[in-house]
Design a protein around this motif. Sequence first.
Motif, short mmCIF file in Angstrom:
data_model
loop_
_atom_site.label_atom_id
_atom_site.label_comp_id
_atom_site.label_asym_id
_atom_site.label_seq_id
_atom_site.Cartn_x
_atom_site.Cartn_y
_atom_site.Cartn_z
N UNK A 352 0.85 -1.19 0.00
CA UNK A 352 0.00 0.00 0.00
C UNK A 352 0.88 1.24 0.00
N UNK A 353 0.68 2.08 -1.02
CA UNK A 353 1.41 3.34 -1.15
C UNK A 353 2.94 3.10 -1.14
N UNK A 354 3.34 2.00 -1.78
CA UNK A 354 4.76 1.73 -1.94
C UNK A 354 5.40 0.93 -0.82
N UNK A 355 4.67 0.70 0.28
CA UNK A 355 5.21 -0.05 1.41
C UNK A 355 4.53 -1.42 1.54
N UNK A 356 5.27 -2.36 2.12
CA UNK A 356 4.73 -3.69 2.37
C UNK A 356 4.17 -3.76 3.79
N UNK A 357 3.05 -4.47 3.92
CA UNK A 357 2.43 -4.64 5.23
C UNK A 357 2.01 -6.10 5.41
N UNK A 358 2.24 -6.60 6.61
CA UNK A 358 1.75 -7.92 6.97
C UNK A 358 0.45 -7.80 7.74
N UNK A 359 -0.31 -8.88 7.76
CA UNK A 359 -1.61 -8.89 8.46
C UNK A 359 -1.55 -9.95 9.55
#
Length: 531
Positions: A352-359
Amino acid sequence: MVISAASMQKDVYKEFHSRAYHPDVTEVYANYTSRSGKLSNVIDNDKVAFVGLQYFIKSYLQAEWNDFFNLDKQTAVSTHQRIMTSMLGYEVDVKYLEDLHDLGYLPLKIKALPEGTLVPYLVPPITIVNTKAGFQWLTNMIETVLSCENWPIQTSTTTSVAYLKTFKEFANKTGLPKEFVPFQGHDFSFRGMFGKQAAAMSGFGHLASGLVGTDTIPAVLFAEKYYGANVDKELVGCSVDATEHSVTCSWILEGEIEFFKYLMKVQSPKGILSVVSDTWDFWTLVTDYLPQLKEEIMAREGTLVIRPDSGDPVKILTGYKISPISDYKELFQSQNDAELAAKQQGYEAYRYNGDYFGIDNNCSFKLMECEVKGLIECLWETFGGTLTSKGYKLLDEHIGAIYGDAITLTRQRDILQRLMDKGFASKVVLGIGSYSYQYVTRDTHGSAVKATSVVKNGQRIAIFKDPKTDAKKKSSKGLLKVELVDGELTLFDDVSEHEEKQGLLQTVYEDGKLLKETTLKEIRALIAEQI
């Protein structure tokens, strides 16, 4: 602690049994059986690996009882009488033990299936009976120690076989060289076991399956002492040069790059070198230090094995299941909406918006790209490799990975499946610890010793238990025979004395003598035939 007290390796209440059996009973016949996989640590398990009886015979029935017989009679029974009298609160009569000492051997016969047999539940791999009238109490006197010394080895072997089968499965699927498979499961359980004897017994179970990687030295000693192994003539168990956190920390001033150079050039210039790599910043080591060391690693004659030791082993090795959408910002103005969409689609990470995120647990957390990829993919990007015959990526022989913390059978399958899904061969070593080998009980496979036949007044009588309060504890009855029926081991109970002499159960011990001996090599070969 080593205590040789053969006559007292039992539950206290069994002291009473020499007087409690019906006076006309002259023979008691019993069996050892794993009754149920309801609580098995192996999913959908239907068989238990039969291993460990020869150790029990040599260590207890022979060595420990020989200590008893080699003493003079008074000395042999006096300690027994003193301890039992104290525990029971009355003067214990040891005439039955004096009679046994006069006889000079254990009047028992044990029949068994070959060690290494994968035995279906409810089929007994062992039967035991007294061979001389007057010693009917002996059969079930040794029940406690027979169970205690046999179920742990069988349970560990069964667990180890399950690991081995899964390694073989994914090696076949991905084209991993088969000769690598026996080294993929490494026994790290010693420090977490319930004492050094438990470590030796369980560690032997690990080796018996056909896996050879181990750091449990007592398991190799056990194999040599009880199962004819010889490290000078065969590969019993093996390990490699490896570090731990205390070693890494001693280089805190010089740093990990200098540490790696010192190990590779000075202390371990050849062969396999395993280095614990998460002492400080694992992903910096993977993405920065290892690329800097690439020339030295590729020039070294051997394999450098990277060993992470914390975090989720599945994700550390294989990365995250990330949404293929390049950036959810293009679809959603709110990151919360993006997270919800990725989660509903079954992904563990998104961009999202160039960054990686874990859930995790309904919240997002930032990830580095290397975390999303996982260790194996990062190593591939740095060191490359080849393709297997089945088209899967195989890491270069100069680099490898091992994960030895929090491994379970479920995580093993997840790791290998996810690597395969990403296009990688299953070239990874997993350390198998005490969680796998000691987080079990006798109930894991429902293992128990039960009497099923007696001779009373000269007449053979089938006996059994069938508690109305627990149908699962219903026993077989009478004399027993095991046969192959349509390729499956099958129990026939309540058979005649003539039929009992037939079948696959063979006499391995009688009247103090081991009549049929097996070896680690033979056990491994038999297990290999069945998996």
